[in-house]
Design an enzyme around this catalytic site. Structure first.
Site, PDB file in Angstrom:
ATOM      1  N   VAL A 213       0.823  -1.209   0.000  1.00 21.50           N
ATOM      2  CA  VAL A 213       0.000   0.000   0.000  1.00 21.50           C
ATOM      3  C   VAL A 213       0.859   1.262   0.000  1.00 21.50           C
ATOM      4  O   VAL A 213       0.331   2.371   0.032  1.00 21.50           O
ATOM      5  CB  VAL A 213      -0.941   0.056   1.226  1.00 21.50           C
ATOM      6  CG1 VAL A 213      -1.950  -1.081   1.162  1.00 21.50           C
ATOM      7  CG2 VAL A 213      -0.146  -0.005   2.526  1.00 21.50           C
ATOM      8  N   GLU A 214       2.172   1.102  -0.028  1.00 19.44           N
ATOM      9  CA  GLU A 214       3.030   2.291  -0.063  1.00 19.44           C
ATOM     10  C   GLU A 214       3.776   2.335  -1.397  1.00 19.44           C
ATOM     11  O   GLU A 214       3.204   2.684  -2.409  1.00 19.44           O
ATOM     12  CB  GLU A 214       3.948   2.309   1.170  1.00 19.44           C
ATOM     13  CG  GLU A 214       3.101   2.337   2.459  1.00 19.44           C
ATOM     14  CD  GLU A 214       3.907   2.533   3.737  1.00 19.44           C
ATOM     15  OE1 GLU A 214       4.775   3.418   3.786  1.00 19.44           O
ATOM     16  OE2 GLU A 214       3.642   1.795   4.707  1.00 19.44           O
TER      17      GLU A 214
END
Lengths: 404, 404
Positions: A213-214
């Site tokens: 998610v980064e």
């Protein structure tokens, strides 16, 4: 030059001599006036017994009073252990002497001047070449799968080392559900992330690069991509001399950590006050500092970072904190105490970014952690104190990244 | 100092004097060698007739030969018109004298030194305060709906003013399907965007802030958000004095445009060659420059920007260029000729980012625009020339943005 007579040249030369002498004298004086006090008064991450030990005990007590499910003493010690080990292991050039001048008044005993430099791990010494490379990599979006997200995206140095949104947006605009902690002064922490799951900046930097998610970048691909950008090799060779194949994931995070260790914010009003400038804090801020100590915020928010650096239980929201990593119910709701340095720059607050203002955060902390209701007057005073904590921001020139 | 005798002090003083004289002489000489030529030989956006008129006619001819559906002469003139008007309207401090020294050899006639400063519109004069505000806004992610996308996200000043991906990623990781043109030297263009739909940087800046696939921010909300950040007001007041309510969308884009007019990249090897340094270009690059002219790339890629700034037909891929805006079939596949300055920093190439390397782009342009097959030798030489076009990148310190 041809227009001037010999006489005039001699005159100018003499004037020049005087200027040079004045300049030389000025240069000799300056470091003694400006730099020496800070280095002399420096406090390492191993603080004097009077400042750190007492609050640690009090903090445990606070947890007991506000938390039905008490933290076992062993759990707390486990959290503390890495910090103490690191303190003895890590090579620092600073002395651990108590800050005599810091004891301005009885109310400043719990704080300390932010050291000019953080502890440097022996296996990753600082060099200008490594810091330069680390700065490039910190700003390098090609370290992400999409090629548009860099460390600097969420740790924006124009925004206090954060992104100023409740929870960060990463790859595909996904969120990991936690607020980006500031990278400013993070080098003084011995536990990184809200749940303290990394013990060093090197270990920390590995996380967001890989997190789906980064930056969503597998380490092998990160190395492969940097190797494909030919212009990077000389920088890695300079930063890691004597290594045959210096472009490795390990060296990527070492360089980034080295750069992050330069992101220190000295000289905020509290530090100037601690160093003897009585007027650096406004009367309201000083009153707020007294209240901050009187109601026991200093149990956790103490020392040069205004954070013990320990994990503490904070029952707020759905996030179960360190337990999400360990699975151990004893770790439920344990979060690292955040630094309060540069607080006005790093809103919104808490691990979930749920408090929009300093006043809101003060009220929630007083309720949840101290079981207290503060008066509006007290909140305003503490807020004035915390609003004084903006240090000198690092001046960072955007690095020109290799094209290919 | 106390350890030195008077005799030694006198000796050092004399040595200091000599040093000062040498330094002073050096300082006096340097500007004449490095700076004066640029300002003296400056060429405005209105180039000498020999450079601009001829290519324009040739360009039309090129379009005819490669394009079954010929561009009407009026259409071409329509595109040219705003450029000429702007040239006479806009106040510039530079003279329009032909560059005598630029005529180094017959092969350099089509190019000109990049001016030190771009044209400044009379309704948006540059002031240090406006440039400072514009720099903050250029880096301000809170100008986007998500608060994470700034102008600098796609126009990354560490990456040649682009994002180095084929087509930019914006709000929700969507893409508008076009490659981000570099912001470097964009101030020299009189038409902005790939389809030339904006006539100024001010007009351009309005686009990405609002575009749903970019920053997705309605103008009213942008203004409202900046007004909610109290720290911005003094900067707007300084940049737009005498205005009662200076935080307006119009002023936001004016300030951004003012900052963008500082993003100029002087002194690349071609410029140094044009200014008299024969060795600034390698022998292969010089050969490439000759080939570049001989095969008629200069029909469109000429002048200080190595771009006429006109729209030209380029039938490549699905994108119908200016026709997507006007709906007029006469505008099909019309795209603004991109600058070649800093080309090595701004890969991938073309409006759709479909060419990954300079060599690939050269081959495609030769085929599609010139109806030619170049030899590998010719491609390598032209590539060496284009690889020389990296100018001095602007040194930009990250602005500290107001917290609230």
């Amino acid at each position: 030059m041809r227009r001037f007579s010999t006489q005039k040249i001699v005159l100018f030369a003499l004037l020049g001599t005087i200027l040079v002498i004045i300049l030389l004298m000025g240069l000799q004086d300056r470091p003694q006036r400006e730099i020496t006090p800070i280095t002399e008064l420096i406090v390492t991450e191993q603080p004097p017994a009077v400042e750190e030990d007492a609050p640690a005990e009090e903090a445990a007590a606070v947890v007991e009073t506000t938390d039905a499910e008490a933290v076992p003493a062993e759990a707390l010690e486990e959290e503390v252990a890495p910090e103490e080990e690191a303190a003895t292991e890590e090579a620092t050039a600073q002395t651990a002497e108590p800050v005599a001048e810091a004891a301005q008044s009885r109310t400043a005993l719990f704080f300390a001047v932010l050291p000019a430099t953080p502890p440097i791990p022996t296996d990753n010494p600082q060099t200008p070449e490594k810091v330069e490379l680390g700065k490039m990599l910190f700003f390098e979006p090609r370290l992400s799968q999409s090629s548009v997200i860099a460390c600097s995206t969420c740790h924006n140095l124009g925004l206090g080392g954060t992104d100023r949104i409740p929870t960060s947006l990463g790859h595909d605009f996904q969120t990991g559900g936690r607020n980006a902690p500031t990278v400013l002064n993070a080098a003084f922490f011995n536990q990184q992330f809200w749940d303290g799951r990394a013990e060093s900046l090197e270990e920390q930097a590995q996380g967001p690069i890989q997190a789906g998610v980064e930056m969503a970048m597998p380490p092998d691909l990160a190395v492969e991509r940097l190797k494909s950008i030919k212009g990077y090799l000389p920088y890695f060779e300079a930063a890691f001399p004597d290594e045959e194949d210096p472009i490795t994931f390990d060296n990527i995070v070492k360089a980034i950590a080295a750069f992050e260790r330069t992101l220190i914010t000295p000289n905020d009003p509290l530090d100037r006050y601690l160093l003897g400038d009585e007027d650096a804090l406004s009367p309201l801020a000083k009153k707020g500092m007294e209240t901050f100590e009187a109601v026991n915020c200093v149990a956790c928010h103490n020392g040069p970072m205004l954070s013990s650096g320990f994990l503490m239980r904070f029952r707020h929201g759905e996030d179960s904190g360190r337990m999400t990593i360990t699975g151990d119910p004893a770790d439920e709701f344990l979060f690292r105490v955040p630094t309060l340095r540069n607080l006005p720059l790093t809103a919104p607050y808490f691990h979930d970014g749920s408090a929009g203002t300093i006043e809101e955060a003060i009220n929630i902390m007083a309720n949840v952690q101290l079981n207290k209701e503060l008066t509006d007057e007290e909140v305003q005073a503490i807020s004035a104190f915390l609003n004084s904590l903006i240090g000198q921001q690092p001046e960072v020139t955007i690095p020109i990244l290799p094209a290919n």
